[in-house]
Design an enzyme around this catalytic site. Structure first.
Site, PDB file in Angstrom:
ATOM      1  CD  GLU A 181      -2.726   1.308   2.484  1.00 27.80           C
ATOM      2  OE1 GLU A 181      -2.812   0.288   3.195  1.00 27.80           O
ATOM      3  OE2 GLU A 181      -3.427   2.329   2.633  1.00 27.80           O
ATOM      4  N   GLY A 205      -1.368  31.245  -9.804  1.00 29.04           N
ATOM      5  CA  GLY A 205      -1.993  32.472  -9.310  1.00 29.04           C
ATOM      6  C   GLY A 205      -3.474  32.269  -9.050  1.00 29.04           C
TER       7      GLY A 205
END
Lengths: 395, 388
Positions: B251, B348
């Site tokens: 995992e 941005g």
């Protein structure tokens, strides 16, 4: 009892070999390592005061360690690229950054250009004795007014008949006082931009070569670092190393090997430092237990070990690319950047774990930090690495 | 031309050309069948069950499983490729739901199950007919699995389960739950066992809202006197902790692989944006500060990949790679979140908008340092391997 203690069977004692290394590599590692521990490390303190002696070159030459990757016909061992990595890693066991650097300049900075670009005569004259440790090499790139900006160097070589006349100065030159010859970067055609540079093999006893002063440094005290001046030094045209006008590109190639060696050494030094500090943290007790058993300290070690492993895998993966004939400038820059940074971070953390003792000379931790601090500057600063990597993406 | 500067880039071991073919076919599938729906599924807080059927029809649910169970007869490396490519589905939640089924819930059945269990659960899971979930964490016990409270009481012919499970991926839709239960209440780690529990009366699942991973089905599940027959005990009684630990390695490797791939995708996308978007008269990527941000990110990705592949090579070679896997997980998860945040910054205002999908990637990445064993647990493990 915690979960991990019960179930995980830690096998950190076993050393799993990385896929790039073979049994032969391990033997080489063993033999270099035991030499370094037996013959170099005991002198580390002394050499910090005096710089390391020239016999180290001769001894390592005798043992065949100075030409590990060089062709057998010139006295080298004909080994693959990984041998360079192994040497750099094992030299970290000297506990003496300055000594490791002086040797590194010989084996992985000044010698490879002679091997790759040199004429048969040049190889016989300089490389063969350098592999034996009978001649010491240095490399001259940086100048008082130009370091990172290699294109800004001013040392001039002007043709005069069958000779070149060299004028200029070089600084921060490792091995500069003891060297027999310098691989010198000069400008041969100021109008030609990047195509105006040429390399020369200049004997250090040539008239006009002035070893000005031994530079005092923050660390790497065992190394000999020189400011050199060249005043009307005359060399025959046959002293030119490689093609005229190709000097810039050739030295950029050289820097790649230098950066790899720097990265390998940084990883190995950080590993050693961490192991020593681990030992300390298990011996030193405070508030009733070894300080390493405090969770905060345990996590510091987990973080250091992880950073070191990342750096090591970057170095090994990049070495694999090089061994397979790639020219992975981007990955080399990344490995150099990352390994240098984390080595300094690890050294600082190790000082912290040592507490007051870490600040004292006796424990050698402060020295490791001072020595490693150079890695973020030498062979291209962190900022230059970032420029190289960034530009490789078209930025 | 300088010697040694012309060789083509090679695939990094352990991957070979054979894996590249698979990679291309998975990539095409992901781009055609999954990525176009990412936005819709994120909004729906769900992706349809049919996705499992589609994946099964092309064999992707059983890449590493033997052909006799309907698998492709491949190995862990094929699953590794699958995981890397799933990062292209543009939704961490979709990747998580598929990953939970393929990467963490079915492997224990394969490794620890009886032949009968494999026929009843693994075969239909590979065929996409049954959806699987792994249920370990509880409301009061996560990292500290010794503190699990869901109990299985011995009764004639089986067990009766009571308790609850938390943060279970695929929990609502799962047809069966590979469930950790306490069979010896005072046994600590030695009192844990696993049961294969079918969805039935007494098993109630409810969805949980999350910071990210919106498309995934994350459930709180309660068990109220649920009878589980003897033949559904997975592995040995009281040996459940070993199963958990064995499963964790894979995992965590999958998480590292997924994060490296996600980082690379975000990097590539943001790089393109930075070359197209202009400000103050030039592409923003040409400003030195941004150039260095990209260099920093690229270095982070390269280091994460090199370490993860090292751990992967050791793991597939059958070596105990606990240390390296733990390091790979630790080194990539926080790094991925930080990298997504940098990509968001470079975008941005656009980065803050849903349309550009960077904010989603950042939210999705935040789970990394928590799930599969938190960063703090990784450090505990590593510290202890050093004798601390």
């Amino acid at each position: 009892m915690s979960a991990t203690e019960q179930v995980l069977k830690p096998d950190h004692g076993t050393k799993r070999r990385h896929f790039i290394f073979t049994e032969e590599h391990e033997q080489l590692r063993e033999s270099i390592g035991s030499f370094v521990v037996k013959e170099l490390a005991p002198h580390a303190e002394e050499w910090e005061e005096t710089t390391f002696p020239d016999w180290v070159f001769q001894r390592m030459g005798e043992l065949g360690f100075l030409g590990l990757t060089m062709p057998e016909e010139y006295g080298g061992q004909g080994g693959d690229y990984y041998c360079s990595i192994i040497l750099a890693e094992e030299m970290a066991k000297s506990n003496c950054g300055g000594c490791a650097m002086g040797i590194g300049v010989q084996t992985d900075m000044a010698m490879p250009p002679i091997n790759i670009f040199g004429t048969e005569e040049q190889k016989q004259e300089w490389m063969v004795p350098a592999i034996k440790g009978e001649k010491i090499l240095c490399l001259g790139i940086t100048e008082p007014d130009a370091g990172s900006d290699v294109a800004g160097i001013k040392t001039r070589a002007i043709r005069d008949g069958d000779e070149f006349v060299i004028n200029g100065s070089k600084t921060f030159i490792t091995n500069g006082h003891r060297a027999d010859v310098i691989v010198l970067v000069t400008k041969t055609d100021p109008e030609a931009g990047y195509d105006g540079f040429s390399l020369f093999l200049v004997p250090m006893d040539a008239p006009g070569v002035i070893r000005e002063k031994k530079l005092q440094k923050m660390g790497m005290h065992a190394s000999d670092t020189a400011l050199l001046a060249f005043q009307d030094v005359r060399v025959p045209a046959s002293a030119m190393l490689g093609q005229e006008g190709k000097g810039f590109y050739n030295i950029m190639w050289e820097l790649q090997g230098e950066r790899m060696v720097g990265a390998s050494g940084a990883v190995a030094s950080a590993q050693r430092l961490m192991e020593r500090t681990l030992q300390y943290s298990l011996e030193r007790t405070a508030f009733g237990r070894p300080i390493g058993k405090f969770q905060v300290t345990r996590h510091k070690f987990a973080e250091m070990a992880t950073k070191i492993e990342v750096a090591r895998q970057m170095v090994y993966t990049t070495a694999w690319r090089i061994q397979n004939g790639e020219y992975p400038v981007r990955e080399i820059s990344m490995a150099k950047l990352y390994a240098s940074r984390i080595a300094v971070e690890v050294a600082d953390e190790c000082i912290q774990i040592h507490g007051g003792a870490g600040y004292m000379k006796e424990y050698n931790v402060e020295r490791a930090w001072r020595d490693l601090r150079l890695n973020r500057i030498g062979a291209g600063t962190d900022e230059i690495m970032l420029e190289v990597i960034g530009r490789s993406y078209g930025l | 031309v300088i010697q040694g500067t012309t060789a083509p880039r090679r695939l990094l071991p352990p991957f070979t050309e054979e894996h590249e073919e698979l990679r291309q076919s998975i990539r095409r599938f992901v781009e055609r069948e999954l990525a176009p729906h990412a936005h819709e599924w994120e909004e729906a807080r769900w992706f349809p069950d049919e996705v499992f059927g589609k994946l099964a029809s092309v064999g992707f649910l059983g890449l590493k499983y033997p052909e006799e169970y309907g698998g492709q007869g491949g190995d862990y490396l094929h699953d590794a490729v699958f995981t890397e490519e799933l990062a292209g589905c543009r939704s961490g939640g979709v990747a998580a739901g598929i990953g939970a089924h393929v990467g963490i819930a079915t492997p224990p059945v394969w490794k620890f199950g009886t032949e009968d269990q494999k026929q009843r659960y693994l075969v239909p899971a590979i065929a996409g007919e049954k959806i699987a979930a792994l249920a370990i964490t509880e409301p009061d016990a996560g990292s500290d699995v010794a503190g699990l409270k869901t109990t299985a009481k011995r009764v004639d012919g089986g067990w009766v389960v009571n308790g609850s499970k938390m943060f279970i991926t695929n929990g609502v839709r799962a047809d069966f739950l590979v469930t950790a239960v306490k069979t010896t209440p005072e046994g600590g780690h030695q009192g844990l066992s696993f049961l294969l529990i079918d969805k039935q009366d007494g098993v109630t699942a409810s969805k949980i809202e999350k910071l990210g991973w919106h498309a995934s089905d994350t459930a709180l599940i309660s068990f109220d006197d649920v009878f589980v027959p003897d033949e559904n005990l997975l592995g040995e009684v009281n040996k459940g902790f070993y199963l958990i630990m064995a499963n964790f390695q894979w995992e965590r490797l999958l998480m590292a692989l997924g994060s490296v791939a996600a980082m690379q995708r975000a990097f590539d996308k943001t790089l393109q944006y930075a070359l197209e978007r202009t400000a103050f008269g030039r592409p923003i990527g040409k400003f030195q500060v941004l150039r260095h941000k990209f260099a920093e990110m690229a270095t982070t990705i390269e280091g994460g990949r090199d370490l993860t592949y090292h751990a992967l090579r050791l793991f597939v070679d059958g070596e105990d790679a606990t240390r390296e896997v733990t390091m790979a997980k630790l080194a990539t998860q926080r790094a991925c979140f930080e990298l997504m945040d940098t990509c968001l910054q470079i975008h941005g205002g656009n980065g803050y908008m849903r349309e550009y999908e960077i904010e989603r990637a950042a939210r999705d990445a935040r789970l990394g340092p928590i799930g599969g064993g938190s960063d703090e647990i990784m450090k505990e493990i590593l510290g202890r391997t050093m004798g601390l």
